[in-house]
Design an enzyme around this catalytic site. Structure first.
Site, PDB file in Angstrom:
ATOM      1  N   GLY A  31       0.807  -1.214   0.000  1.00  0.00           N
ATOM      2  CA  GLY A  31       0.000   0.000   0.000  1.00  0.00           C
ATOM      3  C   GLY A  31       0.844   1.269   0.000  1.00  0.00           C
ATOM      4  O   GLY A  31       2.020   1.241  -0.329  1.00  0.00           O
ATOM      5  N   ALA A  32       0.179   2.404   0.382  1.00  0.00           N
ATOM      6  CA  ALA A  32       0.790   3.738   0.236  1.00  0.00           C
ATOM      7  C   ALA A  32       1.283   3.854  -1.212  1.00  0.00           C
ATOM      8  O   ALA A  32       2.441   4.157  -1.489  1.00  0.00           O
ATOM      9  CB  ALA A  32       1.916   3.969   1.232  1.00  0.00           C
ATOM     10  N   LEU A  33       0.350   3.636  -2.113  1.00  0.00           N
ATOM     11  CA  LEU A  33       0.705   3.399  -3.520  1.00  0.00           C
ATOM     12  C   LEU A  33       1.214   4.648  -4.224  1.00  0.00           C
ATOM     13  O   LEU A  33       0.781   5.761  -3.940  1.00  0.00           O
ATOM     14  CB  LEU A  33      -0.526   2.855  -4.262  1.00  0.00           C
ATOM     15  CG  LEU A  33      -1.089   1.550  -3.692  1.00  0.00           C
ATOM     16  CD1 LEU A  33      -2.320   1.122  -4.505  1.00  0.00           C
ATOM     17  CD2 LEU A  33      -0.051   0.436  -3.696  1.00  0.00           C
ATOM     18  N   HIS A  34       2.147   4.426  -5.139  1.00  0.00           N
ATOM     19  CA  HIS A  34       2.694   5.496  -5.978  1.00  0.00           C
ATOM     20  C   HIS A  34       2.784   4.967  -7.400  1.00  0.00           C
ATOM     21  O   HIS A  34       2.389   3.817  -7.676  1.00  0.00           O
ATOM     22  CB  HIS A  34       4.052   5.959  -5.433  1.00  0.00           C
ATOM     23  CG  HIS A  34       5.021   4.841  -5.172  1.00  0.00           C
ATOM     24  ND1 HIS A  34       5.543   4.070  -6.181  1.00  0.00           N
ATOM     25  CD2 HIS A  34       5.528   4.350  -4.004  1.00  0.00           C
ATOM     26  CE1 HIS A  34       6.354   3.166  -5.657  1.00  0.00           C
ATOM     27  NE2 HIS A  34       6.355   3.299  -4.330  1.00  0.00           N
ATOM     28  N   GLY A  36       5.141   3.797  -9.062  1.00  0.00           N
ATOM     29  CA  GLY A  36       5.882   2.541  -9.203  1.00  0.00           C
ATOM     30  C   GLY A  36       4.931   1.356  -9.097  1.00  0.00           C
ATOM     31  O   GLY A  36       4.924   0.453  -9.954  1.00  0.00           O
ATOM     32  N   HIS A  37       4.093   1.375  -8.057  1.00  0.00           N
ATOM     33  CA  HIS A  37       3.109   0.303  -7.896  1.00  0.00           C
ATOM     34  C   HIS A  37       2.151   0.261  -9.102  1.00  0.00           C
ATOM     35  O   HIS A  37       1.814  -0.811  -9.618  1.00  0.00           O
ATOM     36  CB  HIS A  37       2.264   0.530  -6.641  1.00  0.00           C
ATOM     37  CG  HIS A  37       3.034   0.506  -5.349  1.00  0.00           C
ATOM     38  ND1 HIS A  37       3.220   1.621  -4.577  1.00  0.00           N
ATOM     39  CD2 HIS A  37       3.639  -0.506  -4.687  1.00  0.00           C
ATOM     40  CE1 HIS A  37       3.908   1.303  -3.494  1.00  0.00           C
ATOM     41  NE2 HIS A  37       4.179   0.019  -3.529  1.00  0.00           N
ATOM     42  N   GLY A 147       8.682  -5.122  -8.847  1.00  0.00           N
ATOM     43  CA  GLY A 147       9.509  -4.004  -9.301  1.00  0.00           C
ATOM     44  C   GLY A 147      10.995  -4.323  -9.207  1.00  0.00           C
ATOM     45  O   GLY A 147      11.452  -4.870  -8.204  1.00  0.00           O
ATOM     46  N   GLN A 148      11.723  -3.940 -10.242  1.00  0.00           N
ATOM     47  CA  GLN A 148      13.181  -4.098 -10.261  1.00  0.00           C
ATOM     48  C   GLN A 148      13.835  -3.204  -9.199  1.00  0.00           C
ATOM     49  O   GLN A 148      14.971  -3.412  -8.809  1.00  0.00           O
ATOM     50  CB  GLN A 148      13.669  -3.760 -11.677  1.00  0.00           C
ATOM     51  CG  GLN A 148      15.140  -3.953 -11.918  1.00  0.00           C
ATOM     52  CD  GLN A 148      15.600  -5.391 -11.722  1.00  0.00           C
ATOM     53  OE1 GLN A 148      14.825  -6.322 -11.944  1.00  0.00           O
ATOM     54  NE2 GLN A 148      16.833  -5.568 -11.291  1.00  0.00           N
ATOM     55  N   ASP A 150      13.336  -3.342  -6.179  1.00  0.00           N
ATOM     56  CA  ASP A 150      13.739  -4.274  -5.130  1.00  0.00           C
ATOM     57  C   ASP A 150      14.379  -5.490  -5.814  1.00  0.00           C
ATOM     58  O   ASP A 150      13.797  -6.578  -5.877  1.00  0.00           O
ATOM     59  CB  ASP A 150      12.516  -4.683  -4.300  1.00  0.00           C
ATOM     60  CG  ASP A 150      11.898  -3.485  -3.602  1.00  0.00           C
ATOM     61  OD1 ASP A 150      12.372  -3.120  -2.526  1.00  0.00           O
ATOM     62  OD2 ASP A 150      10.959  -2.887  -4.161  1.00  0.00           O
TER      63      ASP A 150
HETATM   64  P1  PAJ Z   1       5.997  -2.643  -1.660  1.00  0.00           P
HETATM   65  O1  PAJ Z   1       7.217  -1.991  -1.128  1.00  0.00           O
HETATM   66  O2  PAJ Z   1       4.666  -2.010  -1.424  1.00  0.00           O
HETATM   67  O3  PAJ Z   1       6.199  -2.822  -3.205  1.00  0.00           O
HETATM   68  C1  PAJ Z   1       5.258  -3.534  -3.967  1.00  0.00           C
HETATM   69  C2  PAJ Z   1       5.837  -3.742  -5.351  1.00  0.00           C
HETATM   70  O4  PAJ Z   1       6.070  -2.475  -5.961  1.00  0.00           O
HETATM   71  C3  PAJ Z   1       7.206  -4.467  -5.296  1.00  0.00           C
HETATM   72  O5  PAJ Z   1       7.273  -5.417  -6.331  1.00  0.00           O
HETATM   73  C4  PAJ Z   1       8.172  -3.316  -5.511  1.00  0.00           C
HETATM   74  O6  PAJ Z   1       9.407  -3.725  -6.091  1.00  0.00           O
HETATM   75  C5  PAJ Z   1       7.386  -2.431  -6.462  1.00  0.00           C
HETATM   76  N1  PAJ Z   1       7.922  -1.063  -6.468  1.00  0.00           N
HETATM   77  C6  PAJ Z   1       8.162  -0.263  -5.399  1.00  0.00           C
HETATM   78  N2  PAJ Z   1       8.711   0.907  -5.791  1.00  0.00           N
HETATM   79  C7  PAJ Z   1       8.824   0.832  -7.143  1.00  0.00           C
HETATM   80  C8  PAJ Z   1       9.326   1.721  -8.157  1.00  0.00           C
HETATM   81  N3  PAJ Z   1       9.815   2.915  -7.855  1.00  0.00           N
HETATM   82  N4  PAJ Z   1       9.291   1.302  -9.437  1.00  0.00           N
HETATM   83  C9  PAJ Z   1       8.798   0.075  -9.762  1.00  0.00           C
HETATM   84  N5  PAJ Z   1       8.304  -0.795  -8.865  1.00  0.00           N
HETATM   85  C10 PAJ Z   1       8.314  -0.425  -7.577  1.00  0.00           C
HETATM   86  O7  PAJ Z   1       7.773  -5.044  -2.027  1.00  0.00           O
HETATM   87  C11 PAJ Z   1       6.846  -5.115  -1.224  1.00  0.00           C
HETATM   88  O8  PAJ Z   1       5.887  -4.147  -1.078  1.00  0.00           O
HETATM   89  C12 PAJ Z   1       6.659  -6.321  -0.306  1.00  0.00           C
HETATM   90  O9  PAJ Z   1       7.909  -6.862   0.008  1.00  0.00           O
HETATM   91  C13 PAJ Z   1       5.721  -7.417  -0.894  1.00  0.00           C
HETATM   92  C14 PAJ Z   1       6.315  -8.025  -2.174  1.00  0.00           C
HETATM   93  C15 PAJ Z   1       4.330  -6.831  -1.181  1.00  0.00           C
HETATM   94  C16 PAJ Z   1       5.561  -8.549   0.152  1.00  0.00           C
HETATM   95  O10 PAJ Z   1       5.048  -8.070   1.329  1.00  0.00           O
END
Ligand code: PAJ
Length: 286
Positions: A31-34, A36-37, A147-148, A150
């Site tokens: 959550g706290a979506l942006h 990237g999500h 997302g790449q 992470d």
């Molecule tokens: P979260 O940090 O919410 O990220 C969810 C997904 O969004 C992940 O796959 C992450 O790599 C991707 N993401 C985050 N920032 C990004 C960006 N700037 N550009 C592209 N993709 C981005 O990662 C998690 O949650 C958790 O570890 C989860 C996989 C949900 C397990 O709890």
């Protein structure tokens, strides 16, 4: 968008979609979506007939002194964003729903889980693989989108999927950045104005590495010192790690050839831990 809070409802909704012949894409989030999500949701829509998502701040992947309690949460806003991006099924479970009393089973990818962020965040990747395995069992997606940004998480989930024979395709999507280069992250919300500027040193250091690589430098050591020189110009930023590794094994690449390597950085900006990375071009040896 059908939003549910129980595993049973999510399982039934996703099963019905798959039985209706739909290819199901899945985007797990905290959550706290942006943007990237949302880029993951768009990628999922392009490659699937229906998209499922989850919003769950997973306590198991936070250390005892980390930010689980204060992690940003805005479920109403997240729901609106996901609905407007065309998500069909959303799971927003409680902690008790995901981890009922007595839950004792974990999923742990040995070796990889201790590298990069795993070294400074013991238990973090075990928490990630456990929840992602559970979510895969609930949603049973054809493909899942990560997302790449992470990069270690992607490598570890790919390994888990291979080792445990999950019938799911893992799709890694490019890092989405702010116009000035900062990688988008829910944790950027913690930064004050001064820290927001200081945080740019991470992407600046990575850009310097890319520039040197493009100019013909192949030595991992040389590329590291180029990045460190840039990082040192922002002494308020404390480096956690800077590594040049094989993107699958997460082990350091041979010093003489950084082609195809993952350059990953983690640093504290004030109290906020941020990560970023780039993958260098060219074919890796072996
Ligand atoms: P979260 O940090 O919410 O990220 C969810 C997904 O969004 C992940 O796959 C992450 O790599 C991707 N993401 C985050 N920032 C990004 C960006 N700037 N550009 C592209 N993709 C981005 O990662 C998690 O949650 C958790 O570890 C989860 C996989 C949900 C397990 O709890």
């Amino acid at each position: 968008m059908k939003t549910v809070t129980t595993i049973a409802e999510m399982r039934a909704a996703c099963l019905a979609a798959r039985q209706g012949g739909k290819r199901l894409g899945f985007v797990p989030t905290m959550g706290a979506l942006h943007e990237g999500h949302l880029s993951l949701v768009r990628a999922a829509r392009e490659r699937s007939d229906a998209v499922a998502a989850s919003v769950f701040v997973n306590p198991a992947q936070f250390g005892p002194n980390e930010d689980f309690a204060k992690y940003p949460r805005d479920l109403e806003r997240d729901k609106k964003l996901l609905a407007s991006e065309g998500v069909e099924f959303l799971l927003t479970p409680s902690v008790d729903e995901m981890y009922p009393k007595g839950a004792a089973t974990i999923v742990y990818v040995e070796g990889l889980s201790e590298k990069l962020c795993g070294r400074s965040r013991p238990g973090h990747f075990r928490g990630v693989t456990t929840i992602v395995a559970k979510l895969f069992n609930i949603v049973a997606p054809d493909a899942a989108f990560f997302g790449q940004k992470d990069a270690a998480q992607v490598a570890i989930i790919r390994k888990m999927v291979r080792d445990l024979n999950f019938p799911v395709e893992i799709v890694a999507c490019p890092t989405v950045r702010e116009p000035d280069g900062l990688a988008m992250s829910s944790r950027n919300a913690y930064l004050n104005a001064a820290e927001r500027k200081q945080a740019l040193v991470l992407s600046r250091a990575l850009r310097e590495v890319e520039k040197k690589f493009a100019a013909g430098e192949r030595g991992a050591g040389e590329l590291m010192s180029a990045a460190k020189t840039v990082l040192a110009r922002e002494p308020s930023v404390t480096l956690d790690y800077l590594e040049i590794v094989n993107p699958e094994t997460l082990d350091p690449v041979p010093n003489e050839d950084a082609r195809g390597a993952l350059v990953a950085v983690a640093a504290f900006v004030g109290g906020t831990r941020l990560i970023d990375n780039v993958v260098l071009g060219g074919k890796r040896k072996g």
